[in-house]
Write a protein that holds these residues in place. Sequence first.
Motif, PDB file in Angstrom:
ATOM      1  N   ALA A 129       0.703  -1.182  -0.005  1.00  0.00           N
ATOM      2  CA  ALA A 129       0.091   0.060  -0.008  1.00  0.00           C
ATOM      3  C   ALA A 129       0.859   1.264  -0.057  1.00  0.00           C
ATOM      4  O   ALA A 129       0.099   2.220  -0.045  1.00  0.00           O
ATOM      5  CB  ALA A 129      -0.939   0.083   1.227  1.00  0.00           C
ATOM      6  N   ARG A 133      -2.838   2.405  -4.496  1.00  0.00           N
ATOM      7  CA  ARG A 133      -4.140   2.553  -4.134  1.00  0.00           C
ATOM      8  C   ARG A 133      -4.594   2.041  -2.476  1.00  0.00           C
ATOM      9  O   ARG A 133      -4.528   0.682  -2.762  1.00  0.00           O
ATOM     10  CB  ARG A 133      -5.420   2.875  -4.788  1.00  0.00           C
ATOM     11  CG  ARG A 133      -4.932   3.671  -6.006  1.00  0.00           C
ATOM     12  CD  ARG A 133      -6.310   4.244  -6.782  1.00  0.00           C
ATOM     13  NE  ARG A 133      -7.130   2.819  -7.182  1.00  0.00           N
ATOM     14  CZ  ARG A 133      -7.027   2.169  -8.194  1.00  0.00           C
ATOM     15  NH1 ARG A 133      -6.096   2.675  -9.097  1.00  0.00           N
ATOM     16  NH2 ARG A 133      -7.862   1.200  -8.345  1.00  0.00           N
ATOM     17  N   GLN A 134      -4.719   2.524  -1.606  1.00  0.00           N
ATOM     18  CA  GLN A 134      -4.532   1.669  -0.237  1.00  0.00           C
ATOM     19  C   GLN A 134      -5.951   0.827  -0.303  1.00  0.00           C
ATOM     20  O   GLN A 134      -5.362  -0.547   0.010  1.00  0.00           O
ATOM     21  CB  GLN A 134      -4.890   2.730   0.954  1.00  0.00           C
ATOM     22  CG  GLN A 134      -3.957   3.721   1.320  1.00  0.00           C
ATOM     23  CD  GLN A 134      -3.112   3.042   2.620  1.00  0.00           C
ATOM     24  OE1 GLN A 134      -3.541   2.401   3.344  1.00  0.00           O
ATOM     25  NE2 GLN A 134      -1.658   3.528   2.722  1.00  0.00           N
ATOM     26  N   ARG A 135      -6.823   1.110  -0.017  1.00  0.00           N
ATOM     27  CA  ARG A 135      -8.130   0.070  -0.041  1.00  0.00           C
ATOM     28  C   ARG A 135      -8.117  -1.185  -0.761  1.00  0.00           C
ATOM     29  O   ARG A 135      -8.246  -2.293  -0.234  1.00  0.00           O
ATOM     30  CB  ARG A 135      -9.477   1.071  -0.107  1.00  0.00           C
ATOM     31  CG  ARG A 135      -9.444   1.974   0.953  1.00  0.00           C
ATOM     32  CD  ARG A 135     -10.826   2.780   0.857  1.00  0.00           C
ATOM     33  NE  ARG A 135     -11.854   2.111   1.488  1.00  0.00           N
ATOM     34  CZ  ARG A 135     -13.232   2.145   1.431  1.00  0.00           C
ATOM     35  NH1 ARG A 135     -13.583   3.370   0.725  1.00  0.00           N
ATOM     36  NH2 ARG A 135     -14.189   1.673   1.854  1.00  0.00           N
ATOM     37  N   PRO A 136      -8.107  -0.883  -2.187  1.00  0.00           N
ATOM     38  CA  PRO A 136      -8.236  -2.184  -3.104  1.00  0.00           C
ATOM     39  C   PRO A 136      -6.921  -3.088  -2.743  1.00  0.00           C
ATOM     40  O   PRO A 136      -7.204  -4.331  -2.571  1.00  0.00           O
ATOM     41  CB  PRO A 136      -8.105  -1.675  -4.460  1.00  0.00           C
ATOM     42  CG  PRO A 136      -7.712  -0.230  -4.457  1.00  0.00           C
ATOM     43  CD  PRO A 136      -7.945   0.184  -3.091  1.00  0.00           C
ATOM     44  N   ARG A 138      -4.917  -3.228  -0.005  1.00  0.00           N
ATOM     45  CA  ARG A 138      -4.913  -3.912   1.280  1.00  0.00           C
ATOM     46  C   ARG A 138      -5.804  -5.047   1.521  1.00  0.00           C
ATOM     47  O   ARG A 138      -5.674  -6.169   1.921  1.00  0.00           O
ATOM     48  CB  ARG A 138      -5.257  -2.674   2.416  1.00  0.00           C
ATOM     49  CG  ARG A 138      -3.926  -2.048   2.746  1.00  0.00           C
ATOM     50  CD  ARG A 138      -4.004  -1.145   3.985  1.00  0.00           C
ATOM     51  NE  ARG A 138      -3.095  -0.220   4.369  1.00  0.00           N
ATOM     52  CZ  ARG A 138      -2.039  -0.405   5.101  1.00  0.00           C
ATOM     53  NH1 ARG A 138      -1.953  -2.046   5.457  1.00  0.00           N
ATOM     54  NH2 ARG A 138      -1.320   0.106   5.298  1.00  0.00           N
ATOM     55  N   THR A 139      -7.001  -4.817   0.869  1.00  0.00           N
ATOM     56  CA  THR A 139      -8.057  -5.981   0.737  1.00  0.00           C
ATOM     57  C   THR A 139      -7.558  -7.110  -0.085  1.00  0.00           C
ATOM     58  O   THR A 139      -7.857  -8.079   0.524  1.00  0.00           O
ATOM     59  CB  THR A 139      -9.479  -5.485  -0.027  1.00  0.00           C
ATOM     60  OG1 THR A 139      -9.969  -4.239   0.568  1.00  0.00           O
ATOM     61  CG2 THR A 139     -10.351  -6.368   0.052  1.00  0.00           C
ATOM     62  N   ASP A 386      -5.333  -4.533   7.790  1.00  0.00           N
ATOM     63  CA  ASP A 386      -5.525  -4.151   6.695  1.00  0.00           C
ATOM     64  C   ASP A 386      -6.957  -3.949   6.342  1.00  0.00           C
ATOM     65  O   ASP A 386      -7.167  -2.870   5.447  1.00  0.00           O
ATOM     66  CB  ASP A 386      -4.888  -5.255   5.324  1.00  0.00           C
ATOM     67  CG  ASP A 386      -3.345  -5.467   5.636  1.00  0.00           C
ATOM     68  OD1 ASP A 386      -2.561  -4.073   5.757  1.00  0.00           O
ATOM     69  OD2 ASP A 386      -2.701  -6.452   5.500  1.00  0.00           O
ATOM     70  N   ILE A 387      -7.660  -5.200   6.431  1.00  0.00           N
ATOM     71  CA  ILE A 387      -9.116  -4.943   6.053  1.00  0.00           C
ATOM     72  C   ILE A 387      -9.973  -4.000   7.034  1.00  0.00           C
ATOM     73  O   ILE A 387     -10.652  -3.137   6.560  1.00  0.00           O
ATOM     74  CB  ILE A 387      -9.681  -6.309   5.901  1.00  0.00           C
ATOM     75  CG1 ILE A 387      -8.922  -6.968   4.779  1.00  0.00           C
ATOM     76  CG2 ILE A 387     -11.196  -6.225   5.428  1.00  0.00           C
ATOM     77  CD1 ILE A 387      -9.192  -8.560   4.605  1.00  0.00           C
ATOM     78  N   ASN A 390      -7.888  -0.235   8.021  1.00  0.00           N
ATOM     79  CA  ASN A 390      -7.696   0.782   6.904  1.00  0.00           C
ATOM     80  C   ASN A 390      -8.590   0.700   5.600  1.00  0.00           C
ATOM     81  O   ASN A 390      -8.471   1.694   4.966  1.00  0.00           O
ATOM     82  CB  ASN A 390      -6.115   0.344   6.297  1.00  0.00           C
ATOM     83  CG  ASN A 390      -5.129   0.876   7.248  1.00  0.00           C
ATOM     84  OD1 ASN A 390      -4.904   2.010   7.432  1.00  0.00           O
ATOM     85  ND2 ASN A 390      -4.450  -0.055   7.811  1.00  0.00           N
ATOM     86  N   VAL A 391      -9.472  -0.535   5.532  1.00  0.00           N
ATOM     87  CA  VAL A 391     -10.578  -0.397   4.509  1.00  0.00           C
ATOM     88  C   VAL A 391     -11.862  -0.134   5.042  1.00  0.00           C
ATOM     89  O   VAL A 391     -12.584   0.662   4.647  1.00  0.00           O
ATOM     90  CB  VAL A 391     -10.463  -1.698   4.001  1.00  0.00           C
ATOM     91  CG1 VAL A 391     -11.420  -1.766   2.745  1.00  0.00           C
ATOM     92  CG2 VAL A 391      -9.003  -1.986   3.184  1.00  0.00           C
ATOM     93  N   LYS A 394     -11.253   3.115   7.390  1.00  0.00           N
ATOM     94  CA  LYS A 394     -10.593   4.071   6.624  1.00  0.00           C
ATOM     95  C   LYS A 394      -9.266   4.662   7.723  1.00  0.00           C
ATOM     96  O   LYS A 394      -9.324   5.998   7.594  1.00  0.00           O
ATOM     97  CB  LYS A 394     -11.409   4.914   6.198  1.00  0.00           C
ATOM     98  CG  LYS A 394     -12.445   4.517   5.307  1.00  0.00           C
ATOM     99  CD  LYS A 394     -13.454   5.419   4.461  1.00  0.00           C
ATOM    100  CE  LYS A 394     -14.560   5.014   3.819  1.00  0.00           C
ATOM    101  NZ  LYS A 394     -15.620   5.787   3.383  1.00  0.00           N
TER     102      LYS A 394
END
Length: 546
Positions: A129, A133-136, A138-139, A386-387, A390-391, A394
């Motif tokens: 990350a 892009r962080q969210r996708p 990290r998921t 991660d999920i 951070n996802v 946020k």
Amino acid sequence: MSAAYASHTLNQLAASSSTTEHRPLIITLFAVFVAATLGITVWAGRQTKSASDFYAGGRQFTAFQNGLAVSGDYMSAASFLGIAGAIALFGYDGFLYSIGFLVAWLVALLLVAEPLRNSGRYTMGDVLAYRMRQRPVRTAAGVSTIVVSIFYLLAQMAGAGVLVALLLGITSDAGKILIVALVGVLMILYVTIGGMKGTTWVQMVKAVLLIAGALLMTLMVLWKFDFNISDLLGTAAEKSGHGAAFLEPGLKYGVTDVSKLDFISLGIALVLGTAGLPHILIRFYTVPTAKAARKSVNWAIGIIGAFYLMTIALGFGAAALIGPEEIKAKNPAGNAAAPQLAEYLGGVGTTGGAIMLAVISAVAFATILAVVAGLTLASSSSFAHDIYANVIRKGKATEKEEMRAARWATVAIGVVSIGLGAMARDLNVAGLVALAFAVAASANLPTILYSLFWKRFTTQGALWSIYGGLASSVFLVLFSPVVSGKASSMFPGVDFAWFPLENPGLISIPLGFLLGWVGSVLSKEEPDKGKYAELEVKSLTGTGAH
């Protein structure tokens, strides 16, 4: 009934009755080992105050301590039970697991250990990350970590079922499933109470016990043959029923073109898989510096190398002293070979034999508990950090909320592992671990290497690589002989195995690398070269590392 068969049957009955006679002693010794490791976990749990303590043990472990813990994490049920059984049944071809597991550490040392320690904080997702892009991303990292960990957990659960069933004399399927459930409950307790500190201390104690147990058995096997290795190998070949072929390549991998391809696939998966295993990767974050991470890998290579040399004596010793038929009678995949050898060396039907069986089985069980704790910690940490943090939240989750999420994730992963482990209880544990290696090498390794060393790598490339490698490897395993079509499969009564190889690495690993490259080349996203330059400096020098 032949005289030889009658004699063999009587010997088995005598052995089983003697084991029954000494069962209280065996159970007592076994319980002491489990209680001691739980005590260590509770002690360490009292010192776990922050997220850094829970995920990374407060980064307080020395290079030697972490090297010992890494080797304890790595020398799993596959190392002790699966490899000994594979060598006892397939000779030279079984030893290939030992070589693959050991050589894999060079990849981890040269390419991954130091840059990863410098670049991340707690998980693989931190590294990916940094410039994506962080969210996708990290998921994807969280999903991959959980899937790889569950594959690896299957092997440990299968090994635990064999061990405890052998000790308690349980033969029913319901009893074996209950044992798998017990291991799952203990695993959940280890992680939720002790976190990384507790897990690390258990792994260190277990590594010392495993090396000591393996060394004792190795010396006893060699002593039986007057320390003449040629006699040991000759007797093993003779008793195996295969003669000289037992000591040559090809008994398992080499009969057909498909088995030769399976061997290549297995080799690639073993050598590349270690550097992508989540529970090994997070161990690099428990030391204070990158230099300590590198030194800890050096220590691990030395300890693991010595252990794998001893598996030769254990495997060939079991073949020579017990014989493949008796080994397969206890467990068709050979997972009980090491405990059977321990009982034989101590004296079948004697108190010495019962003590040897109990101690070696307890060490193997401690091995399983330590490894499942490490695996569960890796996957629950990835979910929480991660999920969840951070996802889903946020980046707004507190440390307390994150740690609570990790503990609940531990329970969920434990329940899933119990269910799948019950189905995999009769498969060879070394083969199951090789599948986890293939999935890790297909999904995680390409993404880690591209992130660290290729400036044009993009978010799309990372997602294609992780999900593509993950989906292809799991898909091929589902339609392989591991799951159906053979007597030794997970579902032996049905056959939907159109993919002929037992290990998918030959197809899925190159595909993971290819998808990462294609996804990046076709991406409209412009790579952040400034962030890559920062990551490069950070990974190589440790500047700004946590």
